[in-house]
Design a protein around this motif. Structure first.
Motif, PDB file in Angstrom:
ATOM      1  N   ASP A 101     -47.245  40.732 -31.757  1.00 56.44           N
ATOM      2  CA  ASP A 101     -46.041  41.559 -31.677  1.00 56.44           C
ATOM      3  C   ASP A 101     -44.787  40.716 -31.507  1.00 56.44           C
ATOM      4  O   ASP A 101     -43.737  41.012 -32.077  1.00 56.44           O
ATOM      5  CB  ASP A 101     -46.148  42.562 -30.523  1.00 56.44           C
ATOM      6  N   LEU A 102     -44.881  39.648 -30.757  1.00 50.19           N
ATOM      7  CA  LEU A 102     -43.719  38.762 -30.576  1.00 50.19           C
ATOM      8  C   LEU A 102     -43.373  38.034 -31.867  1.00 50.19           C
ATOM      9  O   LEU A 102     -42.208  37.794 -32.156  1.00 50.19           O
ATOM     10  CB  LEU A 102     -44.006  37.745 -29.458  1.00 50.19           C
ATOM     11  N   LEU A 103     -44.386  37.709 -32.635  1.00 51.91           N
ATOM     12  CA  LEU A 103     -44.132  37.025 -33.908  1.00 51.91           C
ATOM     13  C   LEU A 103     -43.452  37.942 -34.914  1.00 51.91           C
ATOM     14  O   LEU A 103     -42.756  37.465 -35.811  1.00 51.91           O
ATOM     15  CB  LEU A 103     -45.449  36.497 -34.484  1.00 51.91           C
ATOM     16  N   LYS A 104     -43.579  39.244 -34.768  1.00 53.72           N
ATOM     17  CA  LYS A 104     -42.965  40.219 -35.670  1.00 53.72           C
ATOM     18  C   LYS A 104     -41.489  40.400 -35.386  1.00 53.72           C
ATOM     19  O   LYS A 104     -40.732  40.855 -36.251  1.00 53.72           O
ATOM     20  CB  LYS A 104     -43.662  41.571 -35.566  1.00 53.72           C
ATOM     21  N   LYS A 105     -41.045  40.064 -34.185  1.00 58.02           N
ATOM     22  CA  LYS A 105     -39.634  40.279 -33.824  1.00 58.02           C
ATOM     23  C   LYS A 105     -38.745  39.302 -34.554  1.00 58.02           C
ATOM     24  O   LYS A 105     -39.122  38.151 -34.772  1.00 58.02           O
ATOM     25  CB  LYS A 105     -39.470  40.127 -32.300  1.00 58.02           C
ATOM     26  N   PRO A 106     -37.551  39.780 -34.939  1.00 56.63           N
ATOM     27  CA  PRO A 106     -36.624  38.893 -35.675  1.00 56.63           C
ATOM     28  C   PRO A 106     -36.125  37.732 -34.826  1.00 56.63           C
ATOM     29  O   PRO A 106     -36.099  37.732 -33.665  1.00 56.63           O
ATOM     30  CB  PRO A 106     -35.474  39.800 -36.058  1.00 56.63           C
TER      31      PRO A 106
END
Length: 106
Positions: A101-106
């Motif tokens: 989920d953190l990797l998906k954040k811009p």
């Protein structure tokens, strides 16, 4: 879960006084509502530097402790022994299940 780290540098002649304060209060802090773990660490190279490392259920629980009568006794007794201002950090653990989920954040 919130992890709280507080780094403290003590006057060399006050280290034993700090250890007495810590020893007298550690069980009460550990029993405080929302505290899941608390330990004391000492720097490998400087015996005047200590860090507390604690787990709290939430920031609200930590803040309740910081507003408590217990904190009002422990912190002033500790603060007067410092050789430098303390450094405090509140963090949360990045577990493997949170990483995507953190990797998906811009």
């Amino acid at each position: 879960m919130l992890i709280r780290m507080v780094r403290m540098v003590f006057q060399p002649e006050k280290v034993k006084d700090f250890l007495l304060v810590f020893n007298d209060s550690k069980d009460k802090i550990r029993a405080f509502e929302g505290c899941r773990h608390m330990e004391l660490l000492q720097d490998l190279n400087d015996p005047n530097i200590f860090m507390t490392y604690s787990y709290w259920d939430s920031e609200t629980h930590l803040n309740n402790y910081r507003k408590s009568e217990l904190f009002g006794q422990v912190w002033p007794a500790t603060k007067k022994l410092f050789a430098a201002p303390p450094q405090a950090f509140s963090v949360h653990q990045i577990t493997d299940d949170l990483l995507p989920d953190l990797l998906k954040k811009p």
